[in-house]
Design an enzyme around this catalytic site. Structure first.
Site, mmCIF file in Angstrom:
data_model
loop_
_atom_site.group_PDB
_atom_site.id
_atom_site.type_symbol
_atom_site.label_atom_id
_atom_site.label_comp_id
_atom_site.label_asym_id
_atom_site.label_seq_id
_atom_site.Cartn_x
_atom_site.Cartn_y
_atom_site.Cartn_z
ATOM 1 C CE LYS A 1 56.745 73.036 -59.494
ATOM 2 N NZ LYS A 1 56.880 71.996 -60.432
ATOM 3 C CG ASN B 1 73.186 59.584 -52.685
ATOM 4 O OD1 ASN B 1 72.155 59.531 -52.024
ATOM 5 N ND2 ASN B 1 73.187 59.807 -53.988
ATOM 6 N N GLY B 2 72.618 56.887 -50.636
ATOM 7 C CA GLY B 2 71.892 55.658 -50.941
ATOM 8 C C GLY B 2 71.387 55.039 -49.658
ATOM 9 C CB CYS C 1 72.904 62.342 -49.602
ATOM 10 S SG CYS C 1 71.943 61.768 -48.215
ATOM 11 C CD GLU D 1 54.371 71.102 -62.796
ATOM 12 O OE1 GLU D 1 54.116 69.968 -62.376
ATOM 13 O OE2 GLU D 1 55.439 71.675 -62.540
ATOM 14 C CD GLU E 1 57.608 71.225 -55.927
ATOM 15 O OE1 GLU E 1 58.365 70.350 -55.500
ATOM 16 O OE2 GLU E 1 57.471 71.454 -57.143
ATOM 17 N NE ARG F 1 72.604 64.245 -55.244
ATOM 18 C CZ ARG F 1 72.171 63.501 -56.242
ATOM 19 N NH1 ARG F 1 71.982 64.051 -57.428
ATOM 20 N NH2 ARG F 1 71.947 62.229 -56.097
ATOM 21 C CD1 TRP G 1 65.976 65.671 -48.225
ATOM 22 C CD2 TRP G 1 65.735 63.457 -48.308
ATOM 23 N NE1 TRP G 1 64.632 65.389 -48.304
ATOM 24 C CE2 TRP G 1 64.456 64.045 -48.359
ATOM 25 C CE3 TRP G 1 65.820 62.064 -48.349
ATOM 26 C CZ2 TRP G 1 63.288 63.304 -48.442
ATOM 27 C CZ3 TRP G 1 64.654 61.316 -48.435
ATOM 28 C CH2 TRP G 1 63.406 61.942 -48.487
ATOM 29 C CG HIS H 1 31.758 63.510 -60.819
ATOM 30 N ND1 HIS H 1 30.485 63.016 -61.004
ATOM 31 C CD2 HIS H 1 32.128 64.017 -62.025
ATOM 32 C CE1 HIS H 1 30.118 63.193 -62.268
ATOM 33 N NE2 HIS H 1 31.104 63.816 -62.912
ATOM 34 C CE LYS I 1 65.724 70.058 -60.032
ATOM 35 N NZ LYS I 1 64.430 70.698 -60.322
HETATM 36 C C1 AGP Z 1 58.886 69.000 -59.096
HETATM 37 O O1 AGP Z 1 58.685 70.321 -58.785
HETATM 38 C C2 AGP Z 1 59.238 68.129 -57.989
HETATM 39 N N1 AGP Z 1 60.254 68.647 -57.177
HETATM 40 C C3 AGP Z 1 59.248 66.639 -58.235
HETATM 41 O O2 AGP Z 1 57.910 66.277 -58.339
HETATM 42 C C4 AGP Z 1 60.000 66.057 -59.457
HETATM 43 O O3 AGP Z 1 59.389 66.461 -60.640
HETATM 44 C C5 AGP Z 1 60.013 64.520 -59.338
HETATM 45 O O4 AGP Z 1 60.729 64.170 -58.183
HETATM 46 C C6 AGP Z 1 60.587 63.833 -60.550
HETATM 47 O O5 AGP Z 1 61.917 64.178 -60.768
HETATM 48 P P1 AGP Z 1 62.668 63.803 -62.105
HETATM 49 O O6 AGP Z 1 62.002 64.508 -63.208
HETATM 50 O O7 AGP Z 1 64.073 64.228 -61.869
HETATM 51 O O8 AGP Z 1 62.550 62.306 -62.271
#
Ligand code: AGP
Length: 598
Positions: free
Chosen positions: A477, A100-101, A2, A473, A480, A28, A74, A496, A593
């Site tokens: 990408k 937020n929290g 949020c 990575e 997600e 967020r 969120w 394996h 994010k």
């Molecule tokens: C990355 O594309 C993601 N959205 C997610 O994995 C992100 O890297 C992760 O939440 C960690 O975030 P931070 O680097 O702000 O701690």
């Protein structure tokens, strides 16, 4: 997660400014949104399900005023619905809050409040805050004292902004959730992060956990709340040098694409500031000589951390381990006062990382942090910190910050090894030039590759050595933002188990090493999958012959720096696959994010 925001003005109205700030916080969370405005002595709330643009239309008949708060959600407690969207108001509509929290044990407080006659209109934990403040105002009419008494009863994580009928002010409280105060002229602001307010100010006060604050158009007062007793504290105003233009998409359709294209310039900037990292690398070396280095991170930052471990070992001969932040509580029994935690987090607000850091600190370990966001909680919790200097990243998928984290880990390992200090500067400049000149070519080749993936159910990413984390990575990408199942694997480990999943036309994207010995091995791996019908796509050094169905040759000069080149097509492949499937890469479903819940 949020995002919250608040604006209080001496003159003028706040609705348009609130909307602008909220849009900057949409990364967020964006399942619902809302604002509360104090106008003609009454609190008016506009809220609903969907993005800010959908919920709040300033051209429609919305009450405006000189003080207001806003929220983009969120969901954690309660489904996504208009009732559960913030702001929440007390029974008598005298108080409105955004939060937020997550509050611990909020059900008990809610039941007590209901027994005392309060009527709730949502399932959220947040609504208890509004009712609690209302009760305290009935005990004492001083808004700050009433607010602090209510906050004292809360447990858990919170960043709270509240407005109270009849008062041109905003009350704030912070514990384990981010909250910053922006300083203006004849107006002041608050928000979950600096990015929301950069178009208004670059002067900020960063609240600490356990603090409450009062902002009016002309003043900011901060208190720490110890056992319910308020003690006034002086907080320094800090200048943040991010330009508001960085939060503008410009001619790009999505922030993710813009951020991918910014990468060559970030590398150039980092190459020019190698010595900024010297003090930090000295500290890392000093503490690592005493004990072990534990790298702690989540998601993309975890992948950068794996590359960091590789570099620390290869370049600096330093032993380290990498622990996924959310697993740290269970995997950290061995950590003690002689150890150093290297926490890596773009946002500096990831709850799992912050929790790991708090545990490490309770064991008296040193905490060094690598982050991107000035004033973030991680910068406050750590003993030392450095910034990756990537500028604000808006797209939920981390792109430029991964590259910047890897570059910074290169710089740190090179500074520790000493011999490579000048070389790393040259290497970063060289990759930057090579990326800058080949960006269009990488873009169009990645677009072609994405057309081969669009209709697939599974995609595999394989790498070896330093590009095993790059493969992880690439898979993260793709999954997600395109929602296609993707898995990253060390190429040698594939046989394996996962090899059983290979059948006709399953695409595998293979990252080809420059080093002959490792390359020979990965060529066997490609043959293994192709003989079972897989479709091999290689990202590889140019002028090298590798069996593949589609290849993307790049100007790779060294194995160690290759992740910084290879990751760029992987980001673009994910981007074009997602956009061709009609998905918004900046706002993937269910994700935000900054993940500020554990
Ligand atoms: C990355 O594309 C993601 N959205 C997610 O994995 C992100 O890297 C992760 O939440 C960690 O975030 P931070 O680097 O702000 O701690």
């Amino acid at each position: 997660m949020c995002g919250i925001v608040g604006i209080v003005k001496r003159h003028g109205k706040v609705v348009r400014d609130l909307i602008n700030a909220l849009k900057k916080l949409e990364y967020r969370g964006y399942d619902s949104a809302g604002i509360a405005i104090l106008s003609d002595g009454e609190i008016y709330v506009t809220k609903g399900v969907g993005t800010i643009d959908k919920v709040i239309d300033p051209t429609k008949d919305i009450k405006d005023g000189s003080v207001g708060i806003g929220h983009t959600r969120w969901a954690t407690h309660g489904e996504v619905s208009e009732e559960n969207a913030h702001p929440h108001v007390s029974c008598n509509r005298e108080v409105a809050v955004v939060h937020n929290g997550t509050l611990d044990g909020f059900n008990a407080i809610r039941n007590q409040l209901m027994n005392r006659g309060h009527v709730f209109s949502s399932e959220t934990d947040t609504e208890v805050i509004a009712h609690l403040i209302e009760e305290k105002l009935n005990e004492i009419r001083d808004p700050v004292k009433a607010f602090s008494r209510a906050v004292y009863e809360l447990k858990g994580s919170y960043a709270i902004a509240s407005i109270i009928k009849g008062h041109n002010l905003i009350l704030l409280a912070r514990n384990k959730s981010p909250l910053v105060i922006g300083i203006g002229n004849g107006e002041n602001y608050c928000a979950s992060d600096v990015a929301a307010l950069l178009h208004k100010t670059n002067r900020f006060i960063f609240l600490k956990d356990g603090e409450i604050a009062l902002i009016t158009p002309d003043s900011v007062d901060v208190w720490s709340l110890n056992d319910g007793i308020m003690e006034k504290v002086n907080r320094r105003v800090e200048i943040v040098d991010w330009s508001p233009q960085l939060l503008d998409k410009g001619n790009y359709e999505y922030f993710m694409l813009k951020e991918i294209y910014e990468q060559p310039y970030i590398l150039k900037k980092l190459a020019k500031s190698v010595y900024y990292y010297k003090r930090f690398s000295d500290q890392l070396l000093k503490y690592s000589e005493r004990g072990g280095i534990s790298i702690v991170a989540a998601g993309t930052s975890y992948h950068a951390g794996l590359i960091g471990k590789f570099l620390l070992s290869k370049l600096a001969g330093a032993r380290s381990e990498v622990i996924i932040a959310s697993e740290f509580p269970e995997w950290s029994s061995h950590i003690g006062k002689d150890d150093v935690i290297l926490a890596i987090s773009q946002s500096g607000e990831t709850a799992d990382v912050l929790e790991a850091v708090r545990i490490a600190k309770s064991k008296e370990a040193k905490v060094l942090a690598i982050t991107n966001v000035p004033g973030s909680t991680l910068t406050r919790l750590s003993d030392e910190n450095v910034f990756i200097q990537a500028g604000p990243e808006v797209g939920v998928a981390a792109t430029k910050t991964f590259l910047a984290q890897v570059a910074v880990l290169h710089i740190l390992s090179s500074l520790i090894s000493q011999e490579r200090t000048l070389q790393i500067k040259e290497e970063l400049l060289d990759i930057s030039d090579s990326l800058e000149s080949s960006m269009r070519y990488i873009d169009s080749a990645s677009r072609k590759i994405s057309s081969l993936l669009m209709d697939k159910e599974h995609v595999f990413f394989l790498g070896r050595g330093i590009n095993y984390p790059t493969a992880l990575e690439g898979a993260l990408k793709l999954k997600e933002i395109s929602y296609i199942h993707a898995e990253g694997y060390p190429a040698g480990e594939y046989k394996h188990g996962p090899l059983a999943l290979i059948e006709e036309n399953v695409p595998s994207i293979v990252l080809i090493p420059i080093d002959d010995k490792i390359r020979k091995k990965i060529i066997y791996n490609i043959m293994e999958i192709c003989s079972r019908g897989a479709f091999a796509i290689t990202i590889q050094p140019k002028d090298i012959d590798v069996p593949s169905d589609f290849s993307l040759p790049l100007d790779v000069k060294s194995e160690l720096t290759s992740p910084m080149l290879y990751v760029v097509p992987l980001q673009l492949i994910a981007y074009y696959t997602a956009t061709s499937l009609g998905r918004n890469p900046d706002k993937p479903r269910n994700l935000a994010k900054s993940v500020t819940v554990e």
